[in-house]
Design a protein around this motif. Structure first.
Motif, PDB file in Angstrom:
ATOM      1  N   UNK A   1       0.843  -1.187   0.000  1.00 42.10           N
ATOM      2  CA  UNK A   1       0.000   0.000   0.000  1.00 42.10           C
ATOM      3  C   UNK A   1       0.888   1.250   0.000  1.00 42.10           C
ATOM      4  N   UNK A   2       0.823   1.984  -1.107  1.00 44.04           N
ATOM      5  CA  UNK A   2       1.691   3.154  -1.261  1.00 44.04           C
ATOM      6  C   UNK A   2       1.449   4.185  -0.165  1.00 44.04           C
ATOM      7  N   UNK A   3       0.225   4.220   0.392  1.00 44.56           N
ATOM      8  CA  UNK A   3      -0.130   5.258   1.359  1.00 44.56           C
ATOM      9  C   UNK A   3       0.792   5.261   2.575  1.00 44.56           C
ATOM     10  N   UNK A   4       1.238   4.080   2.966  1.00 45.12           N
ATOM     11  CA  UNK A   4       2.014   4.047   4.200  1.00 45.12           C
ATOM     12  C   UNK A   4       3.400   4.666   4.052  1.00 45.12           C
ATOM     13  N   UNK A   5       3.804   4.917   2.801  1.00 43.15           N
ATOM     14  CA  UNK A   5       5.099   5.546   2.602  1.00 43.15           C
ATOM     15  C   UNK A   5       5.024   7.063   2.580  1.00 43.15           C
ATOM     16  N   UNK A   6       3.826   7.616   2.841  1.00 42.43           N
ATOM     17  CA  UNK A   6       3.683   9.060   2.963  1.00 42.43           C
ATOM     18  C   UNK A   6       3.812   9.782   1.654  1.00 42.43           C
ATOM     19  N   UNK A   7       4.388  10.972   1.697  1.00 42.17           N
ATOM     20  CA  UNK A   7       4.431  11.816   0.513  1.00 42.17           C
ATOM     21  C   UNK A   7       5.738  11.717  -0.236  1.00 42.17           C
ATOM     22  N   UNK A   8       5.825  12.513  -1.292  1.00 35.40           N
ATOM     23  CA  UNK A   8       7.031  12.529  -2.105  1.00 35.40           C
ATOM     24  C   UNK A   8       7.747  13.853  -1.913  1.00 35.40           C
ATOM     25  N   UNK A   9       9.064  13.814  -1.684  1.00 31.67           N
ATOM     26  CA  UNK A   9       9.786  15.071  -1.563  1.00 31.67           C
ATOM     27  C   UNK A   9      10.090  15.656  -2.943  1.00 31.67           C
ATOM     28  N   UNK A  10      10.129  16.980  -2.988  1.00 32.22           N
ATOM     29  CA  UNK A  10      10.603  17.685  -4.172  1.00 32.22           C
ATOM     30  C   UNK A  10      12.083  17.939  -3.888  1.00 32.22           C
ATOM     31  N   UNK A  11      12.948  17.234  -4.602  1.00 31.25           N
ATOM     32  CA  UNK A  11      14.380  17.273  -4.264  1.00 31.25           C
ATOM     33  C   UNK A  11      15.097  18.470  -4.903  1.00 31.25           C
ATOM     34  N   UNK A  12      16.182  18.885  -4.286  1.00 33.53           N
ATOM     35  CA  UNK A  12      17.021  19.933  -4.867  1.00 33.53           C
ATOM     36  C   UNK A  12      16.607  21.351  -4.514  1.00 33.53           C
ATOM     37  N   UNK A  13      15.699  21.496  -3.528  1.00 33.41           N
ATOM     38  CA  UNK A  13      15.286  22.841  -3.115  1.00 33.41           C
ATOM     39  C   UNK A  13      16.074  23.283  -1.880  1.00 33.41           C
ATOM     40  N   UNK A  14      15.981  24.582  -1.589  1.00 39.20           N
ATOM     41  CA  UNK A  14      16.673  25.110  -0.409  1.00 39.20           C
ATOM     42  C   UNK A  14      15.991  24.684   0.884  1.00 39.20           C
ATOM     43  N   UNK A  15      14.734  24.272   0.784  1.00 42.96           N
ATOM     44  CA  UNK A  15      14.003  23.806   1.962  1.00 42.96           C
ATOM     45  C   UNK A  15      13.307  22.507   1.631  1.00 42.96           C
ATOM     46  N   UNK A  16      12.690  21.924   2.661  1.00 40.81           N
ATOM     47  CA  UNK A  16      12.043  20.628   2.451  1.00 40.81           C
ATOM     48  C   UNK A  16      10.580  20.812   2.061  1.00 40.81           C
ATOM     49  N   UNK A  17      10.208  20.291   0.879  1.00 42.04           N
ATOM     50  CA  UNK A  17       8.835  20.369   0.379  1.00 42.04           C
ATOM     51  C   UNK A  17       8.355  18.943   0.125  1.00 42.04           C
ATOM     52  N   UNK A  18       7.240  18.562   0.763  1.00 38.87           N
ATOM     53  CA  UNK A  18       6.705  17.213   0.593  1.00 38.87           C
ATOM     54  C   UNK A  18       5.289  17.306   0.040  1.00 38.87           C
ATOM     55  N   UNK A  19       5.079  16.629  -1.090  1.00 34.53           N
ATOM     56  CA  UNK A  19       3.750  16.594  -1.709  1.00 34.53           C
ATOM     57  C   UNK A  19       3.126  15.248  -1.413  1.00 34.53           C
ATOM     58  N   UNK A  20       1.947  15.260  -0.811  1.00 34.62           N
ATOM     59  CA  UNK A  20       1.248  14.004  -0.633  1.00 34.62           C
ATOM     60  C   UNK A  20       0.021  13.999  -1.549  1.00 34.62           C
ATOM     61  N   UNK A  21      -0.433  12.804  -1.857  1.00 33.35           N
ATOM     62  CA  UNK A  21      -1.523  12.565  -2.779  1.00 33.35           C
ATOM     63  C   UNK A  21      -2.746  13.463  -2.551  1.00 33.35           C
ATOM     64  N   UNK A  22      -3.356  13.943  -3.627  1.00 26.03           N
ATOM     65  CA  UNK A  22      -4.548  14.787  -3.513  1.00 26.03           C
ATOM     66  C   UNK A  22      -5.680  14.112  -2.746  1.00 26.03           C
ATOM     67  N   UNK A  23      -5.748  12.790  -2.845  1.00 29.95           N
ATOM     68  CA  UNK A  23      -6.833  12.078  -2.167  1.00 29.95           C
ATOM     69  C   UNK A  23      -6.412  11.573  -0.782  1.00 29.95           C
ATOM     70  N   UNK A  24      -5.311  12.130  -0.258  1.00 28.70           N
ATOM     71  CA  UNK A  24      -4.800  11.672   1.042  1.00 28.70           C
ATOM     72  C   UNK A  24      -5.844  11.781   2.147  1.00 28.70           C
ATOM     73  N   UNK A  25      -5.883  10.736   2.957  1.00 35.78           N
ATOM     74  CA  UNK A  25      -6.667  10.770   4.187  1.00 35.78           C
ATOM     75  C   UNK A  25      -5.696  11.051   5.332  1.00 35.78           C
ATOM     76  N   UNK A  26      -6.221  11.034   6.563  1.00 36.22           N
ATOM     77  CA  UNK A  26      -5.398  11.437   7.704  1.00 36.22           C
ATOM     78  C   UNK A  26      -4.122  10.603   7.845  1.00 36.22           C
ATOM     79  N   UNK A  27      -4.183   9.312   7.515  1.00 33.35           N
ATOM     80  CA  UNK A  27      -2.996   8.456   7.665  1.00 33.35           C
ATOM     81  C   UNK A  27      -1.859   8.925   6.763  1.00 33.35           C
ATOM     82  N   UNK A  28      -2.188   9.234   5.500  1.00 34.67           N
ATOM     83  CA  UNK A  28      -1.161   9.695   4.579  1.00 34.67           C
ATOM     84  C   UNK A  28      -0.614  11.062   5.023  1.00 34.67           C
ATOM     85  N   UNK A  29      -1.507  11.933   5.482  1.00 33.27           N
ATOM     86  CA  UNK A  29      -1.062  13.260   5.941  1.00 33.27           C
ATOM     87  C   UNK A  29      -0.139  13.089   7.151  1.00 33.27           C
TER      88      UNK A  29
END
Lengths: 335, 335
Positions: free
Chosen positions: B282-310
């Motif tokens: 289940x992909x959800x348990x791995x959380x979101x995806x980082x946007x790499x190479x930025x000066x700060x940490x940005x994590x995008x999680x699925x648009x349909x995320x429920x509380x567990x993914x968030x």
């Protein structure tokens, strides 16, 4: 239908040739009285395989001896030019010369694509011939076009693939006004790579298509559209991931079912029903993929095909032939 | 680890915001004492959601009021310029200004990508920032890079993604010499689209990479490589098809298990063990995806995320922060 269908089989092509190709031919001939298979390949090897099947109707299993084999790793254009006496080249020529109605191979995709286009030839007016397999969905099957022939296609090619796919789904599967969608990374208008953005207006403008817009890969297994349009690179990724994920998930299900004593007992009770459900999602039962837009019928089946897939690909030729898909494409798109 | 991690959450982003985003923040704070979440969004709505959780540690759940919301269908660049008081823009600025360590959003992927690059900014020397989720495999997880940022990338971008992915897998997952492969339609040298053919020599020439060649989509679920390199169009197709097929196949398994009385009894016995096995995929348990190479940490999680993914995406920020992925990328690839 009593009309005979003559299939030229590249009996040396594929990971399990000639054992499984010959077995597939034997099964096809046994299942359908109208099928005649010409088996192209090394005579001794093919005869030895055929001899395993004492009850086979040898009058409809005819060996055509040739001395060479096109290997999987060979460069397609080079191999086809050099190996004039290969099973692949000879079987394609047999169809070109009208001695068979259809060609079937589990050999190198590249060689089948190049051979189909250069030996049998495209219908005049058709610029590229797409490879179009059916993929299983929750609601039946969808046609995935293109899966092999054009990795960097022009937008106009994709438009013609949409038209050919529409003809296929109308003729072979009897769908009225088949829904066509292009694979994209979101439903919004501005999404997509350059190819999708350039192709979209062509698809919208074409009156003969029932074009419904973008489809995200997530929705492909839902089966909401009939023709799934994409470039051959993405199409190949979709097709292969379908196979890989289905295999992996079925493995995980089996492992899960056998992980505890309690679940093992459950598995013993549940497995027959489960297998039946999962088999509907097995791409193998849909046989091979036709290369559309050629002057003759060319069907490519998976390199790892076993006898069941080979048999289904041969039997499929009867439907293709009966419905005259390429004839209909010529009428609609040929010049 | 006793170091605090401050996460700026776009609490209005995603299909189930603010209910599930707020719940995810509450769960994250409850699970990890070091996490502080700043919830950006409409004050009344967020307070009302927070009030549902009487036991929540409100000292680590801080509402930052803002009046606007970037909707899923809006054009990213336009929305980010126009909606200066949106939860997405304000939360990104909070990270840019050093008031939080990480940004998490389930909102529009396009807006997160554009906002991350324009508001927080890329590390000097990094030309493109890839979105890189982990995907489940039979052996654990692989990093799929790129999945969102560059649909028509140049070969040099893919090379830098391979390098960033290597840093990620070394730092975050502790893999030594992570294996990198490029998604292709066959293992042979001459296969591939123009992008793959042009990128291949760059990957081979780069000494710091453990580049193992092509990977066919069929083999992705096997988990034989650590970093799966591809353009964002293909990456998105792979990611979405993974989700779609897993969902469909699990549905088919359930239907199969409930189709006969005998199999229903089996299902009752087998289901707990089966669910455990399937949850590993289940992909959800791995959380979101980082946007790499930025000066700060940005994590995008699925648009349909429920509380567990968030929740998982918020907790993931601690690992990312601790291992300082972007710092390591800056050291290796920055200028």
């Amino acid at each position: 239908m009593s009309k005979q269908i003559r299939v030229a089989l590249d009996a040396m092509g594929g990971d399990h040739a000639p054992e499984e190709t010959v077995k597939g031919a034997v099964l096809a001939v046994a299942e359908n009285q109208n099928v005649i298979v010409y088996l192209f390949g090394k005579e001794d090897a093919l005869q030895a395989e055929l001899d395993k099947y004492k009850d086979a109707d040898r009058s409809r299993l005819i060996v055509k001896a040739c001395s060479e084999v096109v290997a999987m790793a060979e460069k397609p254009i080079v191999a086809i030019r050099a190996k004039k006496d290969s099973s692949l080249v000879k079987a394609l020529e047999f169809v070109r010369d009208g001695e068979a109605d259809a060609f079937v191979s589990a050999g190198s995709t590249g060689a089948v694509l190049v051979g189909g286009q250069t030996i049998i030839g495209k219908i005049p007016g058709i610029k590229r011939a797409p490879l179009a397999p059916l993929i299983p969905t929750k609601r039946g099957v969808s046609l995935l076009i293109d899966c092999g022939a054009n990795v960097d296609p022009k937008p106009e090619y994709l438009l013609s693939f949409a038209q050919m796919g529409t003809v296929y789904m109308e003729r072979v599967l009897g769908k009225k006004h088949p829904k066509v969608a292009i694979v994209n990374i979101g439903a919004e208008e501005e999404k997509g790579n350059a190819l999708v953005k350039e192709t979209m207006p062509l698809l919208k403008a074409e009156k003969g298509l029932n074009f419904v817009g973008s489809i995200e890969a997530r929705d492909i297994p839902e089966g909401k559209v009939d023709v799934i349009l994409t470039d051959a690179f993405t199409g190949n990724v979709i097709l292969k991931l379908y196979e890989g994920l289905a295999t992996s998930l079925i493995g995980i299900v089996k492992k899960g079912l056998l992980s505890t004593i309690r679940s093992k007992i459950g598995a013993a009770l549940a497995l027959p029903a489960l297998k039946k459900s999962l088999s509907d999602f097995d791409a193998a039962k849909y046989g091979g993929a036709p290369l559309l837009g050629l002057k003759g019928l060319v069907v490519k089946t998976h390199g790892s095909s076993k006898s069941v897939e080979v048999k289904n690909s041969i039997l499929q030729c009867e439907t293709f032939g009966r419905e005259d898909v390429n004839g209909a494409i010529r009428e609609k798109l040929g010049k």
